[in-house]
Design an enzyme around this catalytic site. Structure first.
Site, PDB file in Angstrom:
ATOM      1  N   ASP A 274       0.846  -1.195   0.000  1.00 55.24           N
ATOM      2  CA  ASP A 274       0.000   0.000   0.000  1.00 55.24           C
ATOM      3  C   ASP A 274       0.881   1.245   0.000  1.00 55.24           C
ATOM      4  OD1 ASP A 274      -1.594   2.213   0.799  1.00 55.24           O
ATOM      5  OD2 ASP A 274      -3.027   0.891   1.786  1.00 55.24           O
ATOM      6  N   ASP A 390      23.301   3.550  -4.650  1.00 63.38           N
ATOM      7  CA  ASP A 390      23.386   2.261  -3.976  1.00 63.38           C
ATOM      8  C   ASP A 390      24.808   1.756  -4.189  1.00 63.38           C
ATOM      9  OD1 ASP A 390      22.755  -0.095  -2.665  1.00 63.38           O
ATOM     10  OD2 ASP A 390      20.840  -0.330  -3.677  1.00 63.38           O
TER      11      ASP A 390
END
Length: 674
Positions: A274, A390
């Site tokens: 969600d 990253d």
């Protein structure tokens, strides 16, 4: 505006360590209603002298005998960062741009070692090679001295080693080393998440020497199952207090990625499916760690992985060459940006780019993309904090043809400020000196990186109290809060004929448990005929990547059914238990959504866990804790629904067995949503 405050704000005279720890814990748990005051901060130096000016004290970090603007804690962090940037050499500024990995240099008692210490037995080794990707194996491991004094690196990613006191001594040793340098710039020590129950792939517990010395909370996906921003914020305050006690001032988390591809192996590190709930929980995480604003009691957050790792192609990890693309067949890229927008609003200090190539937005990985970093993140979304790649030294997706130097130049041009996992400064230094990268562009990154360092108060006191560390880390109130969260993260999915909670005195046969939870002592039998209930503990179905190209050695990929899975024997264990005709309860560590139709109709009860340990699960099964957790993602009814869903679309199964938000309790009817 209130900010979290520490005991140092109130107590400036010596006091017993147990009182210091108690007051710090009280403030973490309950906050403070006292307005922060501008006053003489506590200073601590081991190399630099203390200067006096206007009746106040300052550290002479550059050892020149006079108070310079960057040493003056009365000035704003931005002003100090600008002044220090102007004093730095190119080499020193580029050193700030390295967020280097450092491990293996902690000796007995927290000594900072000059040479690599031998790894403890049982420690998992990092992967050594990805075929066709030069430079993946990082065999060069500079010592802390080489990094800090030689390359001027000031951001280090590592994990606490040893006892809390050992970890605190080690971080103090690192800071003392940095204080010796020309400008006395302190180090920001950070780590990946250290507060989970530390479960390894397959659900097994790691060797004892890998258990980190922190309170143990559920995985991030477990907070998605709890669904309460207040719990996440409280976790952040506690985790930040424990981290600060060890000298750690940045956490490389949270993952703001929204789970829309159910086969992805990194789902446990997210809040779930969600996007709106993810946004609320991401903001709460940042508020817990950083406070209302970055200050002396903050631990900086690095939100990842922009613009969202959720829509991975067929669930394949973009760390790897075979999974490098993000797909948006439903056109829902904007949905994946919601949690990142919330992170910007909450004031995260840093944002990490993703490995993947965002199809339709660019043809190169996010760290190399001006369209992603500058146009989308900075210009459109208004973010001006630190952007770190990253740990990208091995994943040059879309720029494989470029040299390492050209790749780093492209990242700087894209808007990246720091290179995750990198320590070699010579490439960017030579690019600046050759005129291919402007020094003004490097200055921009240096100011962004230095500003939160000043706000943290590291330039006044980077050291921690070794004795106090042992009182704060794993403090009883912290452990109690963590244990409560672990229990709240357990989801009850099935309870036929009220088989749960277990009846008092019921004889239990356990399968798949490493050891018997204490709450079951005296109730365990070894023969199914003597059992009243059989409890089977399994992991969600998975296939370990065996190509040799996986970044994570234990990458869990493939279908979400047991048929053909590496752990298919666990389905056999369930079916054998059901064949006894005794009531069967399945406990599944649900690191990914699973197709439960292979066995669900044959069992009586089922709970899903998301990083909770066996003691927490046992308390739920026994009725000591009424389950309140809700699924953080949908569960598909069949594998066909998994294969036909769109990578970027949530709630997109053709047939759904359980919807996100489903969860039963012993005392209330189930709720279909939050």
């Amino acid at each position: 505006m209130l900010r979290p405050v520490s005991s140092a704000d109130f107590f400036e005279v010596p006091m017993p360590s147990f009182l210091r720890a108690t007051s710090a814990i009280f403030l973490v748990l309950f906050g403070s209603q006292v307005e922060a005051r501008e006053a003489q901060p506590v200073l601590q130096s081991r190399v630099a002298s203390i200067l006096s000016a206007d009746g106040l004290k300052f550290r002479d970090l550059n050892k020149n005998g006079q108070l310079d603007p960057y040493e003056d804690w009365r000035l704003t962090a931005e002003r100090r960062a600008s002044d220090l940037t102007d004093r730095m050499t190119v080499e020193e500024k580029v050193g700030l741009m390295m967020f280097a990995s450092l491990s293996g240099f902690a000796g007995p008692g927290g000594e900072v070692m000059e040479k690599l210490a031998p790894p403890p037995p049982g420690v998992l080794k990092s992967p050594v090679n990805v075929p066709g990707v030069p430079g993946f194996d990082r065999v060069d491991k500079p010592s802390p001295r080489a990094l800090i004094l030689g390359k001027h690196v000031r951001w280090l990613a590592t994990a606490p080693v040893g006892s809390p006191a050992d970890a605190a001594r080690w971080s103090n040793g690192i800071q003392e080393m940095a204080e010796q340098d020309r400008l006395g710039i302190p180090v920001v020590i950070g780590s990946d998440p250290t507060h989970t129950t530390n479960r390894m792939p397959g659900g097994a517990l790691p060797p004892p020497d890998r258990i980190k010395p922190m309170s143990s909370w559920p995985d991030q996906i477990g907070f998605g199952a709890i669904g309460d921003p207040q719990v996440v914020e409280k976790f952040g305050r506690i985790a930040a207090a424990e981290s600060r006690a060890l000298g750690y001032r940045v956490v490389i988390n949270p993952m703001a990625d929204t789970v829309t591809e159910p086969r992805w192996n990194r789902i446990p590190g997210t809040f779930g499916e969600d996007a709106d709930l993810n946004a609320r929980l991401t903001a709460a995480f940042i508020k817990g760690f950083q406070g209302e604003r970055i200050g002396r009691d903050s631990v900086l957050t690095v939100v990842k992985h922009f613009p969202g790792d959720g829509p991975v192609d067929d669930g394949l990890d973009p760390h790897n060459p075979y999974g490098k693309n993000f797909q948006y067949p439903a056109g829902l890229q904007a949905l994946h940006l919601k949690p990142f927008a919330a992170a910007i609003e909450a004031g995260t200090a840093s944002m990490m780019t993703a490995y993947g190539v965002p199809t339709g937005l660019d043809t190169v990985a996010s760290s190399f993309s001006k369209a992603v970093v500058t146009d989308l993140l900075r210009s459109k979304m208004g973010y001006d904090g630190i952007v770190v790649s990253d740990w990208l030294h091995a994943m040059p997706w879309g720029v494989e043809h470029l040299t390492k130097q050209e790749r780093e130049e492209r990242m700087v041009a894209a808007g990246v400020d720091q290179f995750g996992g990198e320590h070699e400064t010579s490439y960017i230094v030579s690019s600046v000196k050759a005129g291919r990268v402007s020094e003004a562009r490097i200055d921009q990154s240096a100011r962004r990186i230095l500003t939160p360092m000043f706000a943290l108060g590291l330039f006044e006191n980077p050291y921690v109290d070794v004795e106090q560390a042992g009182h704060i880390v794993n403090a009883p109130d912290f452990v109690a809060a963590a244990n409560d969260a672990q229990r709240r993260a357990v989801v009850l999915l099935k309870n036929r004929r009220g088989v749960l909670p277990l009846k008092p005195g019921a004889k239990l046969l356990l399968k798949g448990f490493a050891k018997t939870p204490a709450v079951f002592d005296g109730r365990i039998v070894t023969d199914a005929k003597a059992a009243d209930v059989i409890i089977v503990k399994v992991n969600a179905p998975y296939v370990v990547n065996k190509s040799g190209e996986a970044f994570f050695k234990e990458t869990h990929e493939g279908p979400l059914v047991f048929a053909g899975a590496d752990n298919a024997a666990e389905l056999t264990m369930i079916r054998e238990a059901a064949a006894t005709k005794k009531p069967v309860i399945v406990v599944m560590s649900m690191e990914r959504p699973a197709v439960l139709s292979e066995f669900l109709d044959k069992i009586d009860g089922m709970v899903a866990t998301f990083g909770s340990d066996d003691a927490a699960v046992a308390d739920v099964l026994s009725g000591k804790f009424d389950p309140t957790g809700k699924l953080p993602f949908d569960l598909p009814a069949d594998q066909s629904s998994v294969e036909t869903q769109k990578e970027d679309a949530p709630h997109d199964f053709a047939r759904t067995l359980f919807h996100q938000g489903f969860g039963l309790s012993y005392t209330q009817h189930q709720k279909k949503g939050r």
